[in-house]
Design a protein around this motif. Structure first.
Motif, mmCIF file in Angstrom:
data_model
loop_
_atom_site.group_PDB
_atom_site.id
_atom_site.type_symbol
_atom_site.label_atom_id
_atom_site.label_comp_id
_atom_site.label_asym_id
_atom_site.label_seq_id
_atom_site.Cartn_x
_atom_site.Cartn_y
_atom_site.Cartn_z
ATOM 1 N N GLY A 69 -13.980 -1.061 6.793
ATOM 2 C CA GLY A 69 -14.059 0.375 6.570
ATOM 3 C C GLY A 69 -12.749 0.990 6.103
ATOM 4 O O GLY A 69 -12.643 2.193 5.984
ATOM 5 N N ARG A 70 -11.752 0.146 5.848
ATOM 6 C CA ARG A 70 -10.491 0.684 5.340
ATOM 7 C C ARG A 70 -10.606 0.896 3.840
ATOM 8 O O ARG A 70 -11.332 0.190 3.162
ATOM 9 N N LEU A 71 -9.855 1.855 3.341
ATOM 10 C CA LEU A 71 -9.893 2.124 1.903
ATOM 11 C C LEU A 71 -8.617 1.611 1.244
ATOM 12 O O LEU A 71 -7.528 1.722 1.802
ATOM 13 N N TRP A 72 -8.796 1.043 0.064
ATOM 14 C CA TRP A 72 -7.675 0.440 -0.655
ATOM 15 C C TRP A 72 -7.596 0.972 -2.079
ATOM 16 O O TRP A 72 -8.611 1.339 -2.666
ATOM 17 N N LEU A 73 -6.386 0.964 -2.616
ATOM 18 C CA LEU A 73 -6.192 1.259 -4.036
ATOM 19 C C LEU A 73 -5.822 -0.034 -4.735
ATOM 20 O O LEU A 73 -4.941 -0.759 -4.270
ATOM 21 N N PHE A 74 -6.494 -0.336 -5.831
ATOM 22 C CA PHE A 74 -6.123 -1.494 -6.652
ATOM 23 C C PHE A 74 -5.673 -0.986 -8.017
ATOM 24 O O PHE A 74 -6.486 -0.440 -8.757
ATOM 25 N N PHE A 75 -4.417 -1.142 -8.310
ATOM 26 C CA PHE A 75 -3.935 -0.793 -9.638
ATOM 27 C C PHE A 75 -3.900 -2.054 -10.477
ATOM 28 O O PHE A 75 -3.247 -3.024 -10.108
ATOM 29 N N TYR A 82 -1.935 -4.575 -8.173
ATOM 30 C CA TYR A 82 -1.171 -4.080 -7.033
ATOM 31 C C TYR A 82 -2.151 -3.449 -6.057
ATOM 32 O O TYR A 82 -2.973 -2.637 -6.453
ATOM 33 N N GLN A 83 -2.017 -3.846 -4.818
ATOM 34 C CA GLN A 83 -3.027 -3.456 -3.840
ATOM 35 C C GLN A 83 -2.363 -2.692 -2.697
ATOM 36 O O GLN A 83 -1.421 -3.192 -2.083
ATOM 37 N N TYR A 84 -2.841 -1.481 -2.448
ATOM 38 C CA TYR A 84 -2.241 -0.668 -1.389
ATOM 39 C C TYR A 84 -3.322 -0.141 -0.465
ATOM 40 O O TYR A 84 -4.399 0.233 -0.900
ATOM 41 N N CYS A 85 -2.980 -0.087 0.814
ATOM 42 C CA CYS A 85 -3.923 0.432 1.801
ATOM 43 C C CYS A 85 -3.687 1.934 1.977
ATOM 44 O O CYS A 85 -2.549 2.379 2.098
ATOM 45 N N LEU A 86 -4.771 2.703 1.984
ATOM 46 C CA LEU A 86 -4.641 4.135 2.219
ATOM 47 C C LEU A 86 -4.437 4.407 3.702
ATOM 48 O O LEU A 86 -4.977 3.695 4.551
ATOM 49 N N TYR A 87 -3.656 5.436 4.005
ATOM 50 C CA TYR A 87 -3.563 5.896 5.390
ATOM 51 C C TYR A 87 -4.939 6.371 5.817
ATOM 52 O O TYR A 87 -5.649 6.986 5.041
ATOM 53 N N ARG A 88 -5.267 6.109 7.044
ATOM 54 C CA ARG A 88 -6.575 6.538 7.505
ATOM 55 C C ARG A 88 -6.569 8.040 7.784
ATOM 56 O O ARG A 88 -5.648 8.568 8.392
ATOM 57 N N CYS A 89 -7.587 8.699 7.304
ATOM 58 C CA CYS A 89 -7.761 10.118 7.608
ATOM 59 C C CYS A 89 -9.247 10.393 7.450
ATOM 60 O O CYS A 89 -9.765 10.462 6.341
ATOM 61 N N ASP A 90 -9.940 10.532 8.585
ATOM 62 C CA ASP A 90 -11.403 10.554 8.559
ATOM 63 C C ASP A 90 -11.981 11.581 7.593
ATOM 64 O O ASP A 90 -12.911 11.303 6.851
ATOM 65 N N LYS A 106 -2.379 9.683 1.194
ATOM 66 C CA LYS A 106 -1.166 8.886 1.375
ATOM 67 C C LYS A 106 -1.539 7.415 1.395
ATOM 68 O O LYS A 106 -2.603 7.045 1.892
ATOM 69 N N PHE A 107 -0.685 6.595 0.849
ATOM 70 C CA PHE A 107 -0.915 5.159 0.972
ATOM 71 C C PHE A 107 0.384 4.413 1.242
ATOM 72 O O PHE A 107 1.464 4.911 0.981
ATOM 73 N N VAL A 108 0.240 3.236 1.808
ATOM 74 C CA VAL A 108 1.408 2.430 2.163
ATOM 75 C C VAL A 108 1.892 1.723 0.909
ATOM 76 O O VAL A 108 1.254 0.804 0.430
ATOM 77 N N GLN A 109 3.000 2.198 0.369
ATOM 78 C CA GLN A 109 3.485 1.580 -0.866
ATOM 79 C C GLN A 109 4.603 0.609 -0.509
ATOM 80 O O GLN A 109 5.778 0.936 -0.546
ATOM 81 N N HIS A 110 4.207 -0.603 -0.188
ATOM 82 C CA HIS A 110 5.180 -1.569 0.287
ATOM 83 C C HIS A 110 6.024 -2.132 -0.853
ATOM 84 O O HIS A 110 7.026 -2.775 -0.623
ATOM 85 N N ARG A 111 5.577 -1.938 -2.096
ATOM 86 C CA ARG A 111 6.405 -2.332 -3.239
ATOM 87 C C ARG A 111 6.106 -1.395 -4.398
ATOM 88 O O ARG A 111 4.991 -0.877 -4.519
ATOM 89 N N PRO A 112 7.120 -1.147 -5.255
ATOM 90 C CA PRO A 112 6.881 -0.236 -6.373
ATOM 91 C C PRO A 112 6.006 -0.885 -7.434
ATOM 92 O O PRO A 112 6.028 -2.112 -7.594
#
Ligand SMILES: [Zn+2]
Length: 385
Positions: free
Chosen positions: A179-185, A11-19, A157-163
């Motif tokens: 340069g975007r950060l992602w979470l891979f579960f 599952y791949q989610y993009c983090l909200y940008r916050c410098d 915060k991250f965009v959780q478009h699906r549970p």
């Protein structure tokens, strides 16, 4: 018919940008890169001295020992398990090297080329925050689209478009080329396979002119996404080359180029998923040729990469698996193009240019890809799949 099966999924989610916060995660990735380089140096030195390799369990022990020393205080910024995961990556790279699967021994990596770190155990080093806790009444949308994760006391915060469904195994934090950060579960999920039988099987031939031709003579052409975007790609390349290296303008231009490339890849993948689903709608068994991609690239170059046959085969196999269908690959040395589908005569004279040909034995007129698709189906069916 429905049965359940366990699969490993991402599952791949993009983090909200916050410098300010992103800087903390980038720092962790940087720390991971220093560990990587330290252990690569260590392995090489050890090999020079003893001719041996340091096994994983000793690296794991060693990294924890070093982490406690003053000289390596920096490593404290990364969770101990994430530090050990870097060792695991090194071990994996060396094992590939020992099996001659990689081109050379694992290399040093520049910090800017090192992109991620992994937390290999659930809730060790991070927590998923229950974001329903402070939910405003009646506001469903808010809970659905925003996830919160805590890493080292900082909330992201991250965009959780699906549970996330299933059992979380590992979390990887990754920076992409923009340069975007992602979470891979990485998750073990139980999926149920609902098989809808159609009783049909079909043979398919890949081609450069038409992406896919089936044994009934229907053709699916692939939009050549890269070629479509070529003008924009070259414009962006030109712009990039005019910027001063290391400047902010250079960074921005590089980002624009990376964004465009990602866009091309995304559109291609989307097309391929849709096509795979359409094929699985119709057929129970899908026969394809086992492709020799490397050989094809040498013959035809960029166009093969643009069509991305190999990626399509992977996608097709995954979609078919999920829907209880079968994809069968037939032997790559079977002369599917040269055989006459009517009388099995093998015509050696056919070259790449011949789009159509006439069988000298039985005088059947063939359209090249259609004939090949027919042969692939016959070969697959007769192999007894
Ligand atoms: Zn014939």
């Amino acid at each position: 018919m429905a049965n359940t099966i366990k699969v490993r999924k991402n599952y791949q989610y993009c983090l909200y940008r916050c410098d300010k916060k992103d800087e903390k995660l980038r720092h962790k990735i940087f720390v991971a890169s220093t560990i990587w380089n330290h252990f690569i140096a260590l392995q090489r030195r050890y090999y020079r001295m003893t001719g041996k390799y340091i096994p994983l369990h000793r690296m794991n022990k060693h990294v924890l020992k070093l982490r406690k020393m003053k000289r390596f205080a920096l490593w404290q910024d990364l969770h101990s398990q994430a530090c050990q995961d870097v060792c695991r990556r090194i071990d994996k790279a060396y094992q590939r090297f020992f099996k001659r699967l990689s081109k050379g021994r694992p290399k040093f990596k520049r910090a800017s080329k090192y992109k991620s770190f992994t937390l290999p155990q659930k809730d060790k080093g991070y927590q998923l925050v229950d974001y329903n806790r402070n939910k405003p009444k009646g506001d469903d949308k808010w809970t659905r689209e925003r996830g919160i994760i805590r890493i080292d006391g900082t909330h992201y915060k991250f965009v959780q478009h699906r549970p996330i469904q299933g059992e979380i195994k590992t979390l990887t934090v990754k920076q992409d080329s923009m340069g975007r950060l992602w979470l891979f579960f990485s998750v073990i999920e139980t999926i149920s396979i609902k098989q809808v039988s159609t009783g049909k099987s079909g043979g398919f031939d890949f081609g450069l002119k038409t992406f896919l031709t089936d044994d009934e003579g229907r053709a699916w052409s692939s939009p050549q996404f890269f070629t479509q975007g070529l003008r924009k790609t070259s414009t962006l390349h030109r712009r990039l080359s005019r910027k001063v290296q290391g400047s902010n303008h250079h960074k921005r231009a590089k980002c624009a180029l990376a964004k465009h490339s990602a866009d091309v890849a995304n559109r291609r993948r989307d097309f391929q998923y849709k096509l795979a689903h359409r094929l699985c709608d119709e057929y129970d068994i899908i026969y394809i040729e086992d492709l020799n991609i490397e050989g094809m690239k040498q013959l035809w170059g960029r166009k093969v990469s643009d069509l991305a046959f190999a990626q399509f085969v992977d996608i097709l196999e995954w979609v078919a698996f999920k829907r209880g269908k079968k994809v069968m690959k037939i032997d790559r040395w079977y002369p599917s193009t040269q055989t006459c589908s009517a009388c099995d005569f093998v015509n050696q004279q056919i070259t790449l240019r011949d789009r159509e040909w006439c069988c000298p034995e039985c005088k059947t007129h063939h359209q090249r890809d259609h004939n090949a698709a027919k042969n692939i189906k016959t070969a697959g069916a007769s192999a007894g799949y």
